[in-house]
Scaffold this active site. Structure first.
Site, mmCIF file in Angstrom:
data_model
loop_
_atom_site.group_PDB
_atom_site.id
_atom_site.type_symbol
_atom_site.label_atom_id
_atom_site.label_comp_id
_atom_site.label_asym_id
_atom_site.label_seq_id
_atom_site.Cartn_x
_atom_site.Cartn_y
_atom_site.Cartn_z
ATOM 1 N N CYS A 158 0.841 -1.194 0.000
ATOM 2 C CA CYS A 158 0.000 0.000 0.000
ATOM 3 C C CYS A 158 0.876 1.245 0.000
ATOM 4 O O CYS A 158 2.101 1.169 0.025
ATOM 5 C CB CYS A 158 -0.916 0.007 1.229
ATOM 6 S SG CYS A 158 -0.001 0.073 2.775
ATOM 7 N N ASP A 166 7.795 25.719 -34.099
ATOM 8 C CA ASP A 166 8.840 25.968 -35.082
ATOM 9 C C ASP A 166 8.283 25.616 -36.457
ATOM 10 O O ASP A 166 7.757 24.530 -36.666
ATOM 11 C CB ASP A 166 10.052 25.095 -34.760
ATOM 12 C CG ASP A 166 11.207 25.375 -35.690
ATOM 13 O OD1 ASP A 166 11.591 26.541 -35.816
ATOM 14 O OD2 ASP A 166 11.712 24.420 -36.305
ATOM 15 N N CYS A 186 3.528 1.553 2.698
ATOM 16 C CA CYS A 186 4.789 0.856 2.419
ATOM 17 C C CYS A 186 5.687 1.733 1.562
ATOM 18 O O CYS A 186 6.900 1.820 1.797
ATOM 19 C CB CYS A 186 4.511 -0.463 1.697
ATOM 20 S SG CYS A 186 3.479 -1.621 2.605
#
Length: 772
Positions: A24, A463, A27
Site C-alpha cells: 500500500c 517551429d 509501504c
C-alpha cells in the site's frame, strides 16, 4: 554555489530495484523515508510496478541501498541485467543498465513484471487458490450464520471450523505483511485488514468457548454475538478485490510489454558476400542487413540499396506508410511493406529508438507526480490514526451503551472500511496506463511532472520548418539580375551550398545537381543564419540573406529590393546570390504545409492554447504560412535566428505566459529546455528529444495535440481517482464509527473502491481509438 563547491559535489548514479512485499501507499512512504535517511540518496517508489528508482551518490554502495530496504521489512534486489549477448550500456537518462533490443525478454526490463510478486503480495495466479478456498468455505459460513432456517444444533462450532482456513491460509498475505511491518514497529493498510479479521474471529471463538451451548439450538441463543461470517466474508471480499486488481494492473502494464516485443528477433546480414541469419542482439554498428517485404527492420539505420514503403504505425502511431529510398533513415521494429531493402545499421542495442522509447516510458512510470505526494503523506500517518479511531469507537460505544457486541461491530467496521488501498493505487495505476497508451500512440511522456505542466500551459511556440511545414524546400524559381543567366546562377550557388548541411543549401545543391551540375568549390565558409561563401571557377560566390550580403560589403539597390519583395510576396524563401561583389540573382524556394497542420492547430486552440509561429524565414513567408494554418498575424515571430528562439520563449514567459515549445532540430534544443513544456518531434534530432519533456515519435503536428490531450486526460483520471479515494474514506470512517455499517459491507466496499480506481484508470487504454 561556486564552481569549487559544484566540483566537490559527489557524483551520482541511478539504480532500479525490484521490491517485494509492498502492499500500500504506507509501504511506499516507509521505503522512501528509510532510503532518504541515507546521506544524499533520493528514491521514488512505484507501487504497481513494485519498483524503485534510486539516485545514489558516490560513497554509498548499491548493496547499502538494498540492505536498507531489506532492513525496513521488504525484499529488494537490482533489476535483472539482460542475458549475455545483448548490447548493454549505461543509459544517460536513467543511469542503470538496459538493453531493450527487440527480441529481448520483456520481463527483464523496467515496466515488465520481473518476478512472481505484484502489489499486495502476489500475482493473480498466486492469489487464485486462496480466493477459491475462501469462496468455497465462506459461502456456507455466511448462509448458516445469517439464515436461521439453515442452522442446526451447535452450528457455531461448525462455522468456526469452516472459517478457520479462510482467516488463516486465505488471509495469509494480509497477516504476513502486517507481521513484517509490526517487527519494525510500523503499520500499513494490511495491518488494518489483519487486525479486523483476527479480532472478529478471536472474539467469536472466545464467546463460543466461554458459552459452548450458545448455538446448541437452531435459531436460538446469542448467535448474533458470533462474527465468524464477518471474518470469512471480509477476507473473501478483500482477496477478490486484490485478485481483480492484480489482473487489471497487469493489463495496465501491457502497453509497455507490447512495445518492447515489437522488435525483430532475427536479422539477415551480409557477411562475406553471403546472407547470414543471426539473432538481432548480435548486430553491430556498420552491419548491412537485408529486409524483405513483410519483414520487420531489425535495427535503426539508413537504406543503402532499394526502395520501399515503411509501415511505422507501431512506433509513430501514424497509419500511412512512408516511402523510403537510398540514404533515407529507417527505424528498427517498423515493417517493410513492399520492396527489398539493404540497410546499414547505425544504432544497435540500447541505442535504438525502440530502446529509447522503452527507457522513457519506464522512467515516466517509475516516477512520481507531485499530486501523488499528497496520498503518500496521508497514508504515512493514516493507519495509526485509524487504529486509534477504532479503539476510541469501541470504548465510546461500550461506555455509552454497555453493549460489547455493538462496540465490537463498530470498531471492526472502522478498521475494515478505512483501509485506503485506493489511495495508494490512484496515481501510479493512472500513470502506468496513460503512459503505456501514449507509447502505443507514438507519444512518450518523459516524467510525471509533465502531466502537471500540460494542465497549466497556455501558449505553444511552433517551429515552422519541420513542424508546421514539411521542411523539405525545393527550388521554385531562379531569377537572374545581372549578365548571368538563371542556369549559371543556380550552378554557382549550388556549388557553394553543396558544402553546407542547411536544408535550404541542400535544396539548392540538389536542384543544381539535377540541372547544370555541381562545380568544385574552395575556401568555403559558413555563417549560421546568414549564408555561405566559397570560390568557384576563380570567382568569389556568396549565397544567403540580405544581411549576409550587406555585411560582406555588397550593396543592394532599390531595384534589387523590389525584385526581392516580389519574390517574397509569393510566399517563397528568397536567397541572394552574389559573384565577385555584385548581386547576380535570387533563388526562390518554397516549403509546403504538412497535411493536417491546420486541423492540429485548431485542436490546440480548442485546448485553450495560443499557437505562435516561430521561424527564421522572412515576415511575408511566415505570415502566409500562419494564415494558411489559422494562426493570427500578431502571433508570428519571423526572422528569428537560432539563438533567438530561447529569447522568444523567455519573452513570453516574462509576459506571464506558460509556454510549450514544439521543435525538431538541434537549434531547437535550448528553447525546448527553456520552455515550461518542451515537445520534440520524433523525426528530429537526439539532442532535441533529450531536451524535451514530451516526444511524439511521428512527424505529424496532430500528435502534439494528441499528446497534450492524453497528458491532461491522464492527470484528470488521477485526480478523479484521488478524489473518490479520499471521499470514500472521509465518508466511510464516520459511518462505520456510528455503527451504521456492517463489517461485511465495509469489506466489500473497500475492495470495490480499489477495483474501481484501477478500472477507471484502464479507461485510458481506449484513448484515441475513436479517431484512429
Amino acid at each position: 554555489m561556486s564552481t569549487e563547491e559544484l566540483l566537490r559535489q559527489p557524483s551520482t548514479h541511478v539504480i532500479e530495484l525490484d521490491i517485494e512485499g509492498m502492499t500500500c501507499a504506507s509501504c511506499v512512504g516507509r521505503v522512501e523515508r528509510k532510503l532518504g535517511k541515507l546521506d544524499g540518496v533520493q528514491a521514488s517508489v512505484n507501487l504497481p510496478l513494485e519498483s524503485a528508482q534510486v539516485s545514489v551518490p558516490e560513497g554509498i554502495s548499491d548493496q547499502q541501498v538494498i540492505d536498507t530496504v531489506n532492513a525496513t521489512g521488504y525484499k529488494a534486489r537490482l533489476k535483472p541485467v539482460p542475458s549475455p549477448g545483448l548490447d548493454t550500456r549505461t543509459s544517460d537518462m536513467s543511469g542503470h543498465v538496459h538493453a531493450m533490443q527487440g527480441g529481448q525478454d520483456p520481463d527483464a526490463v523496467p515496466g515488465a513484471d520481473s518476478h512472481d510478486h505484484t502489489n499486495h503480495g502476489g500475482t493473480a495466479a498466486a492469489l487464485r487458490p486462496r480466493l477459491v478456498l475462501a469462496v468455497v468455505l465462506s459461502a456456507p459460513v455466511f448462509l448458516i450464520s445469517m439464515f436461521p432456517a439453515l442452522q442446526f444444533p451447535h452450528w457455531g462450532w461448525v462455522v468456526g471450523v469452516l472459517a478457520l482456513p479462510v482467516v488463516t491460509w486465505s488471509a495469509w498475505p494480509f497477516h504476513r505483511a502486517a507481521g513484517i511491518n509490526a517487527r519494525h514497529l510500523a503499520s500499513t493498510m494490511d495491518t488494518l485488514v489483519s487486525l479486523g479479521v483476527i479480532a472478529a474471529y478471536l472474539f467469536s471463538a472466545v464467546m463460543l468457548a466461554t458459552n459452548p451451548t450458545m448455538t446448541a439450538h437452531p435459531g436460538m441463543g446469542g448467535h448474533a454475538e458470533l462474527y465468524f461470517e464477518v471474518a470469512a466474508v471480509v477476507t473473501t471480499f478483500l482477496l477478490l478485490g486484490r485478485y481483480l486488481e492484480a489482473n487489471a494492473k497487469a493489463r495496465a502494464g501491457d502497453a509497455l510489454k507490447a512495445l518492447l516485443r515489437l522488435g525483430a528477433k532475427d536479422a539477415t546480414v551480409i557477411r562475406g558476400g553471403s546472407e547470414v541469419k543471426i539473432p538481432v542482439d548480435e548486430l553491430v554498428h556498420g552491419d548491412v542487413f537485408v529486409v524483405r517485404p513483410g519483414e520487420k527492420i531489425a535495427t535503426d539505420g539508413f537504406v543503402v540499396e532499394g526502395r520501399s514503403a515503411i509501415d511505422a504505425s507501431l512506433i509513430t502511431g501514424e497509419s500511412l506508410p512512408v516511402d523510403v529510398d537510398v540514404d533515407d533513415t529507417v527505424t528498427g521494429a517498423t515493417l517493410n511493406t513492399s520492396g527489398r531493402l539493404l540497410v546499414k545499421a547505425t544504432r544497435v542495442g540500447s541505442e535504438t529508438t525502440l530502446a529509447q522509447m522503452g527507457r522513457l516510458v519506464s522512467q515516466a512510470q517509475s516516477g512520481k507526480a507531485p499530486i501523488a505526494r499528497l496520498a503518500d503523506r496521508v497514508s504515512a500517518v493514516f493507519v495509526p490514526i485509524v487504529i486509534g479511531i477504532s479503539l476510541l469507537t469501541f470504548l465510546l460505544w461500550l461506555l455509552t451503551t454497555g453493549n460489547v457486541q455493538d462496540a465490537f461491530t463498530a470498531a471492526v467496521a472502522v478498521l475494515v472500511i478505512a483501509c485506503p488501498c485506493a489511495l495508494g493505487l490512484a496515481t501510479p495505476v493512472g500513470l502506468l496506463t496513460g503512459t503505456g497508451r501514449g507509447a502505443q500512440l507514438g507519444i512518450l511522456i518523459k516524467g510525471p511532472q509533465v502531466l502537471e505542466d500540460t494542465r497549466t500551459v497556455d501558449t505553444i511556440l511552433l517551429d515552422k520548418t519541420g513542424t508546421v511545414t514539411t521542411g523539405k524546400l525545393a527550388v521554385a524559381r531562379t531569377r537572374p539580375l545581372d549578365t548571368l543567366d538563371a542556369i549559371e546562377v543556380l550552378r554557382l550557388a549550388g556549388a557553394v551550398e553543396a558544402a553546407s548541411e542547411h536544408p535550404i543549401a541542400q535544396a539548392i545543391a540538389h536542384a543544381a545537381k539535377s540541372g547544370p551540375g555541381l562545380a568544385p568549390v574552395s575556401d568555403f565558409e559558413s555563417a549560421p543564419g546568414g549564408g555561405v561563401r566559397g570560390t568557384v571557377d576563380g570567382q568569389t560566390v556568396l549565397a544567403g540573406r540580405a544581411g549576409w550580403l550587406t555585411g560582406n560589403g555588397i550593396a543592394l539597390t532599390a531595384a534589387h529590393q523590389a525584385a526581392l519583395e516580389e519574390e517574397q510576396n509569393t510566399g517563397a524563401t528568397a536567397i541572394w546570390v552574389a559573384v565577385d561583389g555584385r548581386p547576380v540573382g535570387i533563388i526562390s524556394l518554397e516549403d509546403t504545409i504538412k497535411d493536417g497542420s491546420r486541423a492540429a492547430i485548431a485542436r490546440l486552440q480548442a485546448l485553450g492554447l495560443r499557437p505562435i509561429l516561430l521561424t527564421g524565414d522572412n515576415a511575408a513567408v511566415a505570415a502566409q504560412v500562419a494564415a494558411a494554418v489559422g494562426i493570427a498575424a500578431q502571433d508570428v515571430f519571423a526572422e528569428v535566428l537560432p539563438e533567438g528562439k530561447v529569447e522568444a520563449v523567455k519573452r513570453l514567459q516574462t509576459e506571464g505566459a506558460t509556454v510549450a515549445m514544439a521543435g525538431d532540430g538541434v537549434n531547437d534544443a535550448a528553447a525546448l529546455a527553456q520552455a515550461d513544456l518542451g515537445i520534440a518531434m520524433g523525426s528530429g534530432t537526439d539532442v532535441a528529444i533529450e531536451a524535451a519533456d514530451l516526444t511524439v515519435m511521428g512527424n505529424d503536428l496532430g500528435q502534439v495535440a494528441t499528446a497534450i490531450e492524453l497528458s491532461r486526460k491522464t492527470l484528470a483520471t488521477i485526480k478523479t481517482n484521488l478524489f473518490w479515494a479520499f471521499f470514500y474514506n472521509a465518508i466511510g470512517i464516520p459511518v462505520a464509527a456510528l455503527g451504521l455499517l456492517n463489517p461485511m459491507i465495509a469489506g466489500a466496499a473497500m475492495a470495490a473502491s480499489s477495483v474501481l480506481v484501477v478500472a477507471n484508470s484502464l479507461r485510458l487504454r481506449r484513448f484515441g481509438r475513436q479517431t484512429r
